[in-house]
Motif scaffolding. Sequence first.
Motif, PDB file in Angstrom:
ATOM      1  N   VAL A  23       0.839  -1.197   0.000  1.00  0.00           N
ATOM      2  CA  VAL A  23       0.000   0.000   0.000  1.00  0.00           C
ATOM      3  C   VAL A  23       0.876   1.251   0.000  1.00  0.00           C
ATOM      4  CG1 VAL A  23      -1.645   1.342   1.380  1.00  0.00           C
ATOM      5  CG2 VAL A  23      -2.000  -1.124   1.069  1.00  0.00           C
ATOM      6  N   ASP A  24       1.925   1.256   0.816  1.00  0.00           N
ATOM      7  CA  ASP A  24       2.820   2.412   0.860  1.00  0.00           C
ATOM      8  C   ASP A  24       3.524   2.632  -0.485  1.00  0.00           C
ATOM      9  OD1 ASP A  24       2.097   2.981   3.437  1.00  0.00           O
ATOM     10  OD2 ASP A  24       3.886   2.094   4.358  1.00  0.00           O
ATOM     11  N   ALA A  25       3.876   1.538  -1.166  1.00  0.00           N
ATOM     12  CA  ALA A  25       4.478   1.663  -2.495  1.00  0.00           C
ATOM     13  C   ALA A  25       3.492   2.318  -3.462  1.00  0.00           C
ATOM     14  CB  ALA A  25       4.918   0.299  -3.017  1.00  0.00           C
ATOM     15  N   MET A  26       2.225   1.954  -3.360  1.00  0.00           N
ATOM     16  CA  MET A  26       1.208   2.562  -4.226  1.00  0.00           C
ATOM     17  C   MET A  26       1.020   4.030  -3.869  1.00  0.00           C
ATOM     18  SD  MET A  26      -0.762   2.441  -6.772  1.00  0.00           S
ATOM     19  CE  MET A  26      -0.798   0.710  -7.169  1.00  0.00           C
ATOM     20  N   ILE A  27       1.052   4.356  -2.578  1.00  0.00           N
ATOM     21  CA  ILE A  27       0.936   5.755  -2.160  1.00  0.00           C
ATOM     22  C   ILE A  27       2.112   6.550  -2.720  1.00  0.00           C
ATOM     23  CG2 ILE A  27       1.030   7.307  -0.155  1.00  0.00           C
ATOM     24  CD1 ILE A  27      -0.607   5.090   1.342  1.00  0.00           C
ATOM     25  N   GLY A  28       3.310   5.973  -2.708  1.00  0.00           N
ATOM     26  CA  GLY A  28       4.469   6.627  -3.300  1.00  0.00           C
ATOM     27  C   GLY A  28       4.281   6.858  -4.788  1.00  0.00           C
ATOM     28  N   HIS A  29       3.717   5.877  -5.459  1.00  0.00           N
ATOM     29  CA  HIS A  29       3.433   6.017  -6.896  1.00  0.00           C
ATOM     30  C   HIS A  29       2.458   7.164  -7.134  1.00  0.00           C
ATOM     31  CE1 HIS A  29       2.385   5.022 -11.024  1.00  0.00           C
ATOM     32  NE2 HIS A  29       1.116   5.036 -10.650  1.00  0.00           N
ATOM     33  N   VAL A  30       1.397   7.196  -6.358  1.00  0.00           N
ATOM     34  CA  VAL A  30       0.379   8.236  -6.507  1.00  0.00           C
ATOM     35  C   VAL A  30       0.974   9.610  -6.209  1.00  0.00           C
ATOM     36  CG1 VAL A  30      -1.796   9.109  -5.563  1.00  0.00           C
ATOM     37  CG2 VAL A  30      -1.548   6.681  -6.069  1.00  0.00           C
ATOM     38  N   ALA A  31       1.820   9.691  -5.198  1.00  0.00           N
ATOM     39  CA  ALA A  31       2.444  10.977  -4.854  1.00  0.00           C
ATOM     40  C   ALA A  31       3.281  11.501  -6.021  1.00  0.00           C
ATOM     41  CB  ALA A  31       3.303  10.829  -3.599  1.00  0.00           C
ATOM     42  N   HIS A  32       3.992  10.621  -6.701  1.00  0.00           N
ATOM     43  CA  HIS A  32       4.771  11.041  -7.877  1.00  0.00           C
ATOM     44  C   HIS A  32       3.861  11.485  -9.010  1.00  0.00           C
ATOM     45  CE1 HIS A  32       8.851  10.166  -6.651  1.00  0.00           C
ATOM     46  NE2 HIS A  32       8.420   9.053  -6.089  1.00  0.00           N
ATOM     47  N   GLU A  33       2.770  10.787  -9.202  1.00  0.00           N
ATOM     48  CA  GLU A  33       1.836  11.132 -10.273  1.00  0.00           C
ATOM     49  C   GLU A  33       1.222  12.507 -10.033  1.00  0.00           C
ATOM     50  OE1 GLU A  33       1.215   9.451 -13.172  1.00  0.00           O
ATOM     51  OE2 GLU A  33       2.866   8.176 -12.482  1.00  0.00           O
ATOM     52  N   ILE A  34       0.859  12.785  -8.800  1.00  0.00           N
ATOM     53  CA  ILE A  34       0.246  14.067  -8.466  1.00  0.00           C
ATOM     54  C   ILE A  34       1.231  15.204  -8.709  1.00  0.00           C
ATOM     55  CG2 ILE A  34      -0.606  15.484  -6.547  1.00  0.00           C
ATOM     56  CD1 ILE A  34      -1.911  12.887  -5.454  1.00  0.00           C
ATOM     57  N   LYS A  35       2.502  14.976  -8.351  1.00  0.00           N
ATOM     58  CA  LYS A  35       3.523  16.013  -8.508  1.00  0.00           C
ATOM     59  C   LYS A  35       4.138  16.015  -9.906  1.00  0.00           C
ATOM     60  CE  LYS A  35       4.892  15.729  -3.654  1.00  0.00           C
ATOM     61  NZ  LYS A  35       5.998  15.352  -2.751  1.00  0.00           N
ATOM     62  N   HIS A  36       3.750  15.059 -10.736  1.00  0.00           N
ATOM     63  CA  HIS A  36       4.298  14.918 -12.091  1.00  0.00           C
ATOM     64  C   HIS A  36       5.818  14.763 -12.050  1.00  0.00           C
ATOM     65  CE1 HIS A  36       0.358  15.756 -13.658  1.00  0.00           C
ATOM     66  NE2 HIS A  36       0.306  16.860 -12.939  1.00  0.00           N
ATOM     67  N   GLU A  37       6.288  13.994 -11.062  1.00  0.00           N
ATOM     68  CA  GLU A  37       7.710  13.737 -10.926  1.00  0.00           C
ATOM     69  C   GLU A  37       8.024  12.352 -11.508  1.00  0.00           C
ATOM     70  OE1 GLU A  37       8.510  13.996  -6.757  1.00  0.00           O
ATOM     71  OE2 GLU A  37       8.403  16.171  -6.731  1.00  0.00           O
ATOM     72  N   PRO A  38       9.265  12.165 -11.954  1.00  0.00           N
ATOM     73  CA  PRO A  38       9.645  10.837 -12.460  1.00  0.00           C
ATOM     74  C   PRO A  38       9.737   9.831 -11.313  1.00  0.00           C
ATOM     75  CG  PRO A  38      11.536  12.295 -12.416  1.00  0.00           C
ATOM     76  CD  PRO A  38      10.343  13.130 -12.045  1.00  0.00           C
ATOM     77  N   HIS A  39       9.534   8.580 -11.642  1.00  0.00           N
ATOM     78  CA  HIS A  39       9.668   7.511 -10.652  1.00  0.00           C
ATOM     79  C   HIS A  39      11.117   7.071 -10.587  1.00  0.00           C
ATOM     80  CE1 HIS A  39       5.343   7.095 -10.250  1.00  0.00           C
ATOM     81  NE2 HIS A  39       5.284   7.265 -11.555  1.00  0.00           N
ATOM     82  N   HIS A  40      11.557   6.718  -9.405  1.00  0.00           N
ATOM     83  CA  HIS A  40      12.935   6.260  -9.214  1.00  0.00           C
ATOM     84  C   HIS A  40      12.962   4.749  -9.232  1.00  0.00           C
ATOM     85  CE1 HIS A  40      14.036  10.348  -8.241  1.00  0.00           C
ATOM     86  NE2 HIS A  40      13.008  10.389  -7.402  1.00  0.00           N
ATOM     87  N   ASP A  41      14.049   4.196  -9.692  1.00  0.00           N
ATOM     88  CA  ASP A  41      14.187   2.719  -9.724  1.00  0.00           C
ATOM     89  C   ASP A  41      14.425   2.170  -8.355  1.00  0.00           C
ATOM     90  OD1 ASP A  41      13.842   2.666 -12.446  1.00  0.00           O
ATOM     91  OD2 ASP A  41      15.988   2.860 -12.857  1.00  0.00           O
TER      92      ASP A  41
END
Length: 104
Positions: free
Chosen positions: A86-104
């Motif tokens: 769930v926390d990984a998904m929250i991290g994904h959503v946080a990046h999407e909202i900020k339009h930031e790239p995802h880190h590997d």
Amino acid sequence: MEVSDQLLVEAAKIYKVLGNVNRIKILRFLERHEADVTAIVSHVQLPQPQVSHQLAILFQYQLVSKTKRGKHVYYCLDDPHIVEMVDAMIGHVAHEIKHEPHHD
């Protein structure tokens, strides 16, 4: 790794269970606390019948476990990996909202 259709079906059921914000709130609370229904109700600010219903679903899918002590039933997180997911998904959503790239 080859994954059977049966495992995929079961995983989809868990994702469906996690598709409810109140269940996620309960799971995240139980990650830090073993608690009875009264404490959970107080924390998530939902009516007791609704919390009990959500706990029954989480128990059915083995996401929480329960222990009876006297007149009280205490719930705890059964698998901490669920909250990590769930926390990984929250991290994904946080990046999407900020339009930031995802880190590997």
